[in-house]
Enzyme design. Structure first.
Site, PDB file in Angstrom:
ATOM      1  N   GLU A  19      -7.362   7.319  -7.301  1.00  0.00           N
ATOM      2  CA  GLU A  19      -6.951   8.483  -8.102  1.00  0.00           C
ATOM      3  C   GLU A  19      -6.969   9.805  -7.339  1.00  0.00           C
ATOM      4  OE1 GLU A  19      -8.733   5.966  -9.297  1.00  0.00           O
ATOM      5  OE2 GLU A  19      -8.244   5.587 -11.401  1.00  0.00           O
ATOM      6  N   ALA A  34      -2.838   3.212 -14.110  1.00  0.00           N
ATOM      7  CA  ALA A  34      -2.135   3.870 -15.209  1.00  0.00           C
ATOM      8  C   ALA A  34      -0.732   4.197 -14.713  1.00  0.00           C
ATOM      9  CB  ALA A  34      -2.879   5.136 -15.602  1.00  0.00           C
ATOM     10  N   GLU A  72     -10.247  -0.385 -13.578  1.00  0.00           N
ATOM     11  CA  GLU A  72     -11.097   0.007 -14.711  1.00  0.00           C
ATOM     12  C   GLU A  72     -10.945  -0.962 -15.889  1.00  0.00           C
ATOM     13  OE1 GLU A  72      -9.386   4.019 -14.534  1.00  0.00           O
ATOM     14  OE2 GLU A  72     -11.426   4.783 -14.310  1.00  0.00           O
ATOM     15  N   GLY A 109      -6.548   2.549 -13.035  1.00  0.00           N
ATOM     16  CA  GLY A 109      -6.790   2.042 -14.386  1.00  0.00           C
ATOM     17  C   GLY A 109      -6.806   0.520 -14.449  1.00  0.00           C
TER      18      GLY A 109
HETATM   19  N1  CO8 Z   1       2.614   3.602 -12.156  1.00  0.00           N
HETATM   20  C1  CO8 Z   1       3.953   3.495 -12.298  1.00  0.00           C
HETATM   21  N2  CO8 Z   1       4.718   2.697 -11.536  1.00  0.00           N
HETATM   22  C2  CO8 Z   1       4.105   1.973 -10.584  1.00  0.00           C
HETATM   23  C3  CO8 Z   1       2.701   2.017 -10.383  1.00  0.00           C
HETATM   24  C4  CO8 Z   1       1.956   2.893 -11.218  1.00  0.00           C
HETATM   25  N3  CO8 Z   1       0.609   2.973 -11.138  1.00  0.00           N
HETATM   26  N4  CO8 Z   1       2.390   1.210  -9.347  1.00  0.00           N
HETATM   27  C5  CO8 Z   1       3.551   0.652  -8.941  1.00  0.00           C
HETATM   28  N5  CO8 Z   1       4.570   1.109  -9.684  1.00  0.00           N
HETATM   29  C6  CO8 Z   1       6.004   0.766  -9.564  1.00  0.00           C
HETATM   30  C7  CO8 Z   1       6.621   1.428  -8.339  1.00  0.00           C
HETATM   31  O1  CO8 Z   1       6.996   2.759  -8.629  1.00  0.00           O
HETATM   32  C8  CO8 Z   1       7.793   0.516  -8.087  1.00  0.00           C
HETATM   33  O2  CO8 Z   1       8.809   0.831  -9.013  1.00  0.00           O
HETATM   34  P1  CO8 Z   1      10.335   1.020  -8.513  1.00  0.00           P
HETATM   35  O3  CO8 Z   1      10.720  -0.341  -8.012  1.00  0.00           O
HETATM   36  O4  CO8 Z   1      11.072   1.444  -9.735  1.00  0.00           O
HETATM   37  O5  CO8 Z   1      10.309   2.017  -7.423  1.00  0.00           O
HETATM   38  C9  CO8 Z   1       7.268  -0.861  -8.466  1.00  0.00           C
HETATM   39  O6  CO8 Z   1       6.139  -0.622  -9.302  1.00  0.00           O
HETATM   40  C10 CO8 Z   1       6.799  -1.644  -7.258  1.00  0.00           C
HETATM   41  O7  CO8 Z   1       5.846  -0.845  -6.545  1.00  0.00           O
HETATM   42  P2  CO8 Z   1       5.965  -0.556  -4.975  1.00  0.00           P
HETATM   43  O8  CO8 Z   1       7.407  -0.563  -4.541  1.00  0.00           O
HETATM   44  O9  CO8 Z   1       5.175   0.661  -4.670  1.00  0.00           O
HETATM   45  O10 CO8 Z   1       5.247  -1.866  -4.395  1.00  0.00           O
HETATM   46  P3  CO8 Z   1       4.487  -1.995  -3.007  1.00  0.00           P
HETATM   47  O11 CO8 Z   1       4.248  -3.453  -2.817  1.00  0.00           O
HETATM   48  O12 CO8 Z   1       5.208  -1.257  -1.936  1.00  0.00           O
HETATM   49  O13 CO8 Z   1       3.074  -1.243  -3.219  1.00  0.00           O
HETATM   50  C11 CO8 Z   1       1.088  -0.654  -4.445  1.00  0.00           C
HETATM   51  C12 CO8 Z   1       2.167  -1.731  -4.164  1.00  0.00           C
HETATM   52  C13 CO8 Z   1       0.246  -0.428  -3.199  1.00  0.00           C
HETATM   53  C14 CO8 Z   1       0.220  -1.153  -5.581  1.00  0.00           C
HETATM   54  C15 CO8 Z   1       1.801   0.661  -4.835  1.00  0.00           C
HETATM   55  O14 CO8 Z   1       2.742   0.396  -5.863  1.00  0.00           O
HETATM   56  C16 CO8 Z   1       0.881   1.726  -5.336  1.00  0.00           C
HETATM   57  O15 CO8 Z   1       0.207   2.361  -4.543  1.00  0.00           O
HETATM   58  N6  CO8 Z   1       0.849   1.959  -6.665  1.00  0.00           N
HETATM   59  C17 CO8 Z   1       0.067   3.004  -7.264  1.00  0.00           C
HETATM   60  C18 CO8 Z   1      -1.415   2.675  -7.254  1.00  0.00           C
HETATM   61  C19 CO8 Z   1      -2.226   3.818  -7.829  1.00  0.00           C
HETATM   62  O16 CO8 Z   1      -2.275   4.897  -7.285  1.00  0.00           O
HETATM   63  N7  CO8 Z   1      -2.875   3.580  -8.981  1.00  0.00           N
HETATM   64  C20 CO8 Z   1      -3.688   4.554  -9.650  1.00  0.00           C
HETATM   65  C21 CO8 Z   1      -2.885   5.274 -10.690  1.00  0.00           C
HETATM   66  S1  CO8 Z   1      -3.776   6.589 -11.465  1.00  0.00           S
HETATM   67  C22 CO8 Z   1      -4.773   5.779 -12.578  1.00  0.00           C
HETATM   68  O17 CO8 Z   1      -4.759   4.601 -12.710  1.00  0.00           O
HETATM   69  C23 CO8 Z   1      -5.673   6.650 -13.371  1.00  0.00           C
HETATM   70  C24 CO8 Z   1      -6.440   5.822 -14.418  1.00  0.00           C
HETATM   71  C25 CO8 Z   1      -7.092   6.719 -15.394  1.00  0.00           C
HETATM   72  C26 CO8 Z   1      -7.543   6.008 -16.690  1.00  0.00           C
HETATM   73  C27 CO8 Z   1      -6.436   5.462 -17.509  1.00  0.00           C
HETATM   74  C28 CO8 Z   1      -5.820   6.503 -18.327  1.00  0.00           C
HETATM   75  C29 CO8 Z   1      -4.459   6.112 -18.883  1.00  0.00           C
END
Ligand code: CO8
Length: 261
Positions: free
Chosen positions: A135, A69, A115, A112
């Protein structure tokens, strides 16, 4: 919503296969409100479209199916806002789609994203796929089936490791654990997904829908009730013209002409 009005997804229909591609590659296809609304809207349109017989959901770019998400969109939400907007609930409506759905997953399928992949009927993973439910590291818990569908797919031990311990599953681990049906080389992911969708699309749509319904029911009913349900649905197939035609074609050693009746 017309197909060309979507902002965050791409959609196409070819050879009776509808494809929905999450398309926010700069944000690793993170699921903001718009993506979730559009994915479900597109799936509902395809579900109602007789030209579509199977639906593939995938992510744009090699790096991510969906990295979760959208954390930036959610970060300042209050409990009241999450409650009133029913955060994530709309995406959960994908479970109501009657046509078979296939998630074709390459790269990250986190939170998400994992999921969403689990909401599909069949999950095919590229060898680059990475699954996880991180999460708790963000101070929340999975909210779209991560604590429910994952445990049913992989069992308590693995689910707890992933949900509590932040463990990530590689594509091979996901297949071994029962989350992914198959692992394929990344370059072949879409071709494999389309081939599978094509095999499904060639069969009688009402029979496929009944089979899907019965398999999903197994997750929610005791065995005896599930068996009774299956038996009634099986018997009802003999009201289908496709049953008469399918069996006659087998006996006459020819291809059946399926009519979805
Ligand atoms: N949300 C928003 N932006 C994101 C997300 C995210 N989940 N994941 C990545 N991005 C963005 C980054 O902020 C970055 O943007 P910017 O260039 O503007 O800084 C761009 O995507 C590229 O990401 P990274 O630079 O971080 O790329 P890396 O290769 O270094 O890392 C990862 C990749 C490991 C995937 C890393 O981006 C990461 O850890 N992302 C978050 C993963 C995460 O924690 N996901 C869970 C989110 S919570 C959730 O999903 C709850 C679900 C609940 C049900 C749904 C309800 C709506």
């Amino acid at each position: 919503m017309a197909h060309d009005e979507y902002e965050t997804i791409k959609v196409s229909t070819e050879d009776a296969i509808g494809t929905i591609t999450l398309s926010r590659p700069k944000a690793l296809n993170a699921l903001n409100d718009k993506v979730m609304e559009e994915v479900v809207a597109a799936a509902e349109v395809m579900d109602a479209d007789p030209a579509v017989r199977a639906i593939i959901i995938t992510g744009d770019g090699p790096k991510a199916f969906a990295a979760g998400a959208d954390i930036k969109e959610m970060s300042t939400l209050t409990y009241s806002e999450a409650f009133h907007k029913q955060l994530g609930a709309r995406l959960g409506r994908l479970a109501d789609v009657r046509k078979p759905t296939i998630a074709a997953v390459a790269g990250y399928a986190l939170g998400g994203g994992c999921e969403l992949a689990m909401l599909a009927d069949i999950l095919i993973a590229a060898d680059t796929a990475v699954f996880g439910q991180p999460e708790v590291t963000l101070g929340v818990i999975p909210g779209l089936g991560g604590t429910q569908r994952l445990v049913r797919a992989v069992g308590k031990a693995k689910a707890m490791e992933v949900v509590l311990g932040g463990a990530r599953l590689t594509a091979e681990q996901a297949e071994r654990a029962g989350l992914a049906a198959r692992v394929v080389p990344a370059a072949e992911l879409m071709a494999e997904a389309r081939a599978l969708a094509g095999r499904i699309a060639a069969a009688s749509a009402p029979a496929v829908a009944k089979a899907k319904d019965c398999v999903l029911r197994a997750l929610e009913t005791p065995l005896a009730e599930g068996l009774r349900y299956e038996q009634r649905e099986f018997w009802s197939c003999f009201a289908l013209q496709d049953q008469k035609e399918g069996m006659a074609a087998f006996i006459e050693k020819r291809k059946p002409v399926i009519q979805d009746k």
